[in-house]
Write a protein that holds these residues in place. Structure first.
Motif, short mmCIF file in Angstrom:
data_model
loop_
_atom_site.label_atom_id
_atom_site.label_comp_id
_atom_site.label_asym_id
_atom_site.label_seq_id
_atom_site.Cartn_x
_atom_site.Cartn_y
_atom_site.Cartn_z
N SER A 251 51.54 41.18 28.24
CA SER A 251 50.23 41.42 28.63
C SER A 251 50.01 42.61 29.40
N PRO A 252 48.75 43.46 29.33
CA PRO A 252 48.76 44.48 30.42
C PRO A 252 48.68 44.43 31.67
N ILE A 253 48.28 43.01 31.96
CA ILE A 253 48.28 42.68 33.43
C ILE A 253 49.53 41.60 33.56
N ILE A 254 50.37 41.89 34.66
CA ILE A 254 51.26 40.76 35.11
C ILE A 254 51.19 40.02 36.40
N ALA B 233 46.87 49.02 28.60
CA ALA B 233 47.45 49.43 29.84
C ALA B 233 47.08 50.45 30.82
N ALA B 234 46.42 51.40 29.87
CA ALA B 234 45.70 52.51 30.58
C ALA B 234 44.47 52.19 31.42
N THR B 235 43.89 51.14 30.95
CA THR B 235 42.47 50.70 31.79
C THR B 235 42.64 49.55 32.50
N ALA B 236 43.91 49.03 32.64
CA ALA B 236 43.96 47.61 33.25
C ALA B 236 43.83 47.79 34.80
N GLU B 237 42.43 48.00 35.18
CA GLU B 237 42.06 48.18 36.67
C GLU B 237 41.43 46.71 37.03
N ILE B 238 41.91 46.19 38.28
CA ILE B 238 41.18 45.01 38.75
C ILE B 238 40.54 45.29 40.00
N GLU B 239 39.06 44.84 40.14
CA GLU B 239 38.69 44.74 41.42
C GLU B 239 37.77 43.49 41.84
N PHE B 240 38.30 43.22 42.97
CA PHE B 240 37.32 42.21 43.73
C PHE B 240 36.40 42.88 44.60
N ARG B 241 34.90 42.61 44.35
CA ARG B 241 33.91 43.13 45.02
C ARG B 241 33.16 41.99 45.71
N ASP B 242 33.56 42.07 47.37
CA ASP B 242 32.68 41.56 47.86
C ASP B 242 32.66 39.85 47.69
#
Length: 602
Positions: A513-516, A353-362
């Motif tokens: 889940s960490p991401i919802i 949960a502490a690292t659940a980062e999402i990135e869309f890159r180009d």
């Protein structure tokens, strides 16, 4: 296909199945030898009885009274042996079938499971374009054909050749090369006729299968959309479409049946002609004193014995051809490769949960050429933040979620979760890390409990009930006559739109889940229920990374940041208040429009 089938008959990893195949083949060849022995025993019995009859007649003419006990005993023994040999051959055949049944059923189960898991492993693009009715018919016909093809390959082709060689050798020894040549010529003409007619008939079977697929697909599609048919009074139109497909099937089926009658008559005519000629030849040999009446009976018995597997071989070839056509589409399915390929030994997604980062890159993506969905899309969602995504219909909101689950891959750019490119991680771990409330929640034709528990089958009943309470569903279910054992119907049709949506929310909560992701999670709920559920979701998503896709802007008003999608990229971003402060912005216009239409924030 044949090579593929043999891999199931002779699996390298299963010695028990291989042993059963060997035992089946041993029983088969034992049965063939006993079958060839039967005409010999009958020949000697006939000769004994004939000799005894001649001797008795001669003695009677000479006035001698004898009791041919020894000869009677021999004839009796031979006739008894004849019956035992026939019974033994039949016993070997039936025992062979019983032994091989395990092999056939194991192969069918293994192949069916392989097809099933392969279909699940195919990408979403395949399943969006498939026709469920046609696919169901294909798998059903293919599975039914497997057992026949397996038995034909193992028990008919090679053993019949063995029996043919044995019979021709015996005929050659007893009657000379003329008998062998006639038998071989009869078999050759029979085989050529069968091959030619079967090849010609194949086209009718292909047309019949195509029409059956079409009819099955139309029937299932129409029944699935029962309500739509009723809404627009189109029962007659659906019937006409279905009947047109059935007419095609009827025409092809009649051609198949008529050509089958021609094939069967031709096969019988060829073999009957050959049998008549060889019997005339044997009768001439008897008249010349080179053969006995028993030899005539033996020749008839051998050829008649050969006609059974040979006649079956003709039908086997015909049926195998048809079965292979039935199986062709199913095996073709096995060659379809998913566009989403997982790397060998891909590491699991490392996530908390502490690292659940999402990135869309180009990211750039399009379903079809000339119609891009995203063009250079880029944004980052920090861990533990709630992000709202809004935009007009067709702007790519749901597509973004599909790409995050890796149902589709971008033509260019990267999607990262916790700093890891999702192309390089284990797919199962990626999808386990994300819970979703889809826009259209389709349920299994099972109980409400099963559909709730499906979110995480490892969870206890108490945890399922707790998730149901958080989704504001528990109290409603308890009022139903069967409670949590209530059947929801196919695709959940017995539930209202709001109830289905609450099931989807409960499943997402249960998955933990960490991401919802919430894709229009409250679109089917009334305002009071929506308010209650949003409060529950706020508690359930605390400390988790969440994406909320919505048309109703009130749903995302409390988001940490809102992204506005337009023309394949993010045109605006900020909090609810920041975006409203921008006069003339798309978000502002959408808000004003919804408020004017009576949609108020909860």
């Amino acid at each position: 296909m044949v090579r593929g089938m043999l891999a199931y008959v002779w699996p390298k990893e299963n010695k028990m199945i291989r042993d059963r195949v060997m035992l089946s083949l041993s029983l088969l060849f034992g049965a063939k030898i006993m079958n060839v022995t039967v005409p010999f025993l009958f020949k000697y019995a006939v000769d004994e009885v004939n000799a005894a009859t001649v001797t008795s007649t001669g003695d009677a003419l000479l006035g001698m009274a004898t009791v041919p006990q020894a000869i009677g005993t021999t004839a009796f023994s031979l006739l008894l042996g004849y019956g035992i040999a026939r019974a033994t051959a039949a016993a070997f055949n039936e025992l062979r079938n019983a032994v091989f049944a395990k092999v056939a059923q194991h192969s069918i189960r293994k192949l069916a499971c392989n097809v099933f898991i392969h279909l699940h492993n195919l990408d979403l693009a395949f399943h969006l374009s498939r026709q469920t009715g046609a696919l169901s018919k294909t798998i059903d016909r293919g599975s039914r054909a497997i057992n026949f093809v397996l038995s034909a390959m193992v028990f008919n082709i090679v053993p019949t050749i063995f029996e043919l060689a044995l019979v021709c050798s015996i005929l050659g020894l007893k009657g000379g090369l003329a008998f062998t040549g006639l038998a071989l010529n009869c078999v050759a003409v029979y085989a050529l006729f069968t091959l030619a007619i079967t090849q010609w008939r194949t086209q009718f079977r292909v047309h019949m299968n195509r029409a059956e697929n079409e009819a099955g697909n139309k029937a299932i599609d129409s029944l699935i959309n029962y309500e739509t048919v009723k809404y627009f009074n189109n029962e007659k139109y659906e019937l006409e479409k279905y009947d047109m497909s059935l007419k095609k099937y009827e025409t092809a089926s009649l051609k198949t049946a008529s050509s089958l009658a021609l094939l069967n008559f031709g096969q019988h005519a060829i073999f009957s002609g050959g049998l008549s000629i060889i019997m005339i030849m044997a009768a001439n040999q008897i008249a010349q004193g080179h053969m006995t009446v028993g030899d005539l009976v033996m020749v008839n018995g051998l050829l008649f014995q050969l006609s059974i597997p040979l006649g079956f071989l003709g039908s086997v070839y015909r049926e195998v051809r048809q079965a292979l056509i039935d199986m062709q589409t199913m095996f073709t399915l096995m060659t379809v490769q998913s566009r989403i390929q997982e790397k060998a030994s891909a590491p699991p997604l490392r996530l908390s949960a502490a690292t659940a980062e999402i990135e869309f890159r180009d990211v750039s993506f399009k379903y079809i050429n000339g119609k891009p969905i995203f063009t250079g899309l880029g944004f980052r969602i920090p861990p533990g933040r709630k992000i709202g995504i809004v935009g007009g219909s067709g702007s790519g909101k749901s597509t973004m979620v599909r790409m995050l689950f890796r149902f589709f891959e971008p033509q260019s750019g990267q999607i990262l979760v916790a700093g890891q490119d999702i192309k390089g991680v284990d797919l199962a771990s990626l999808r386990k890390a994300i819970a979703i409330v889809p826009q259209d929640c389709v349920l299994f034709h099972d109980t409400i409990f099963h559909n709730l528990h499906y979110g995480d089958l490892s969870k206890s009943k108490e945890q399922v009930y707790e998730a149901s309470k958080l989704a504001e569903l528990h109290d409603s279910v308890l009022t139903w006559p069967k409670g949590y054992d209530t059947q929801v119907g196919e695709r959940g049709l017995k539930l209202s739109g709001g109830e289905k949506q609450r099931v989807a929310i409960a499943r997402a909560i249960l998955k933990d889940s960490p991401i919802i992701v919430f894709d229009e999670a409250t679109s089917s709920l009334d305002s009071l229920t929506e308010h209650a559920i949003l409060q529950a979701l706020k508690a359930a998503t605390k400390g988790r990374t969440s994406i909320c896709i919505a048309h109703r802007l009130s749903t995302v008003a409390d988001a940490d940041e809102i992204l506005v999608l337009e023309n394949g990229t993010i045109s605006e971003r900020g909090t609810h208040d920041q975006l409203l402060a921008k006069s003339g912005s798309l978000y502002n216009r959408l808000w004003e429009k919804q408020n004017k239409d009576g949609i108020r924030p909860v």
